[in-house]
Design a protein around this motif. Structure first.
Motif, short mmCIF file in Angstrom:
data_model
loop_
_atom_site.label_atom_id
_atom_site.label_comp_id
_atom_site.label_asym_id
_atom_site.label_seq_id
_atom_site.Cartn_x
_atom_site.Cartn_y
_atom_site.Cartn_z
N ILE A 1 -78.90 -48.21 -79.59
CA ILE A 1 -79.20 -49.65 -79.58
C ILE A 1 -80.69 -50.07 -79.40
CG2 ILE A 1 -78.29 -51.83 -78.85
CD1 ILE A 1 -75.78 -50.65 -78.56
N LEU B 1 -75.62 -53.24 -71.63
CA LEU B 1 -75.71 -52.11 -72.49
C LEU B 1 -75.72 -50.72 -71.71
CD1 LEU B 1 -78.55 -53.33 -75.06
CD2 LEU B 1 -76.09 -53.06 -75.32
N GLU C 1 -68.20 -50.40 -73.46
CA GLU C 1 -68.12 -50.89 -74.94
C GLU C 1 -69.16 -50.07 -75.52
OE1 GLU C 1 -68.95 -54.85 -77.78
OE2 GLU C 1 -68.37 -55.14 -75.73
N TYR C 2 -70.47 -49.86 -74.59
CA TYR C 2 -71.49 -49.07 -75.35
C TYR C 2 -71.77 -47.67 -74.85
CZ TYR C 2 -72.40 -54.22 -76.04
OH TYR C 2 -72.20 -55.56 -76.56
N TYR D 1 -73.46 -44.96 -77.14
CA TYR D 1 -74.84 -45.22 -77.50
C TYR D 1 -75.87 -45.04 -76.60
CZ TYR D 1 -72.09 -48.20 -80.89
OH TYR D 1 -71.17 -48.66 -81.95
N VAL E 1 -79.75 -46.06 -75.25
CA VAL E 1 -80.50 -47.43 -75.41
C VAL E 1 -81.90 -47.14 -75.48
CG1 VAL E 1 -81.05 -49.45 -73.93
CG2 VAL E 1 -78.52 -48.55 -74.24
N PRO F 1 -75.32 -59.17 -76.32
CA PRO F 1 -74.16 -58.73 -75.36
C PRO F 1 -73.76 -59.62 -74.49
CG PRO F 1 -75.88 -56.82 -76.31
CD PRO F 1 -76.24 -58.06 -76.65
#
Length: 197
Positions: free
Chosen positions: A6, A23, A28-29, A32, A34, A144
Motif C-alpha cells: 500500500i 496501516l 486488516e492490513y 501488506y 507499507v 483508512p
C-alpha cells in the motif's frame, strides 16, 4: 510475486499520520507492505519546511517503535498564477500515479481523508485528482481513517506520536521557532476538537 504494498501518501499532518499508524498496526492490513511517500510541496503557503521537520521526527519514531516500511520523497515547486497555486491534491495524485506506474507491487494508494473532509467544495478537486491518478495507473485509493474525526485519530496514536504532526496551512517562522498560525481552516478545526490551544 513480492509482497503486495500500500502506497501511503504522507503530508506530515494529523490525518495522514493516523492513516500511516493504522496501516502499520491494524490487522486488516497485516498482509501488506507499507510504502510511505512524502512530497516537499514548495508554494506560497511555505508549509514544506515545517512539514519536513515533523516527517523526519515521525519516521525516526516509527523505526524506534519497530515498524517496517519503505520511505521515499519527492519535491515540487509551483508559483502562483492569477492568485491561484497548485493544490496538494494535484501533486499527491501525480506522484502517487507515477510511483504506482513503476511499482507493480502497489495494490492501493492510501489517502488521509477523514470524517471532517466531507464537503461539496472539495468535490471538483477530488474528481480532478482521480483523473490525474488514473492517467498513470488503475490502482484504487483507500481511506483508512475516513470514518474517524481528528480527535479520534489523535486518540488512536501512541503517546510519542500524539503531538508529532503539522497541519497548519500558514506556519509562522521566526529565527528560533515554527508556530501554527491558529487562524487557517485546519487550525480552527483542531481547536474546535481540543487538539491544539
Amino acid at each position: 510475486m513480492e509482497q503486495p504494498t500500500i502506497l501511503a501518501m504522507y503530508s506530515g499532518g494529523l490525518d495522514s499520520l493516523g492513516m500511516i499508524y493504522k496501516l502499520l498496526t491494524d490487522p486488516e492490513y497485516k498482509d501488506y507492505g507499507v510504502h510511505i511517500h512524502h512530497i516537499h510541496n514548495k508554494n506560497i503557503e511555505r508549509r514544506d519546511r515545517a512539514e519536513a521537520v515533523v516527517v523526519d521526527l515521525v519516521l525516526k519514531e516509527l523505526k524506534q517503535l519497530g515498524f517496517n516500511f519503505v520511505y521515499s520523497e519527492s519535491e515540487i515547486a509551483s508559483q502562483p498564477y492569477n492568485g491561484k497555486f497548485m493544490f496538494d491534491s494535484d501533486t499527491i495524485n501525480f506522484f502517487a500515479g507515477y510511483i504506482c506506474s513503476v511499482n507493480p507491487n502497489i495494490v492501493n494508494v492510501a489517502m488521509g481523508m477523514q470524517a471532517n473532509d466531507h464537503n461539496l467544495s472539495l468535490e471538483d478537486r477530488r474528481k480532478r485528482a482521480d483523473k490525474i491518478l488514473a492517467a498513470f495507473t488503475d490502482v484504487k485509493k483507500i481511506y483508512p481513517v475516513l470514518e474517524m474525526t481528528k480527535r479520534e485519530i489523535q486518540d488512536s496514536l501512541p503517546a510519542t506520536l500524539k503531538r508529532m504532526f503539522w497541519s497548519c496551512r500558514r506556519p509562522v517562522y521566526t529565527e528560533k521557532n515554527i508556530a501554527p498560525c491558529g487562524k487557517c481552516d485546519t487550525c480552527v478545526k483542531l481547536k474546535e476538537q481540543g487538539i491544539i490551544n
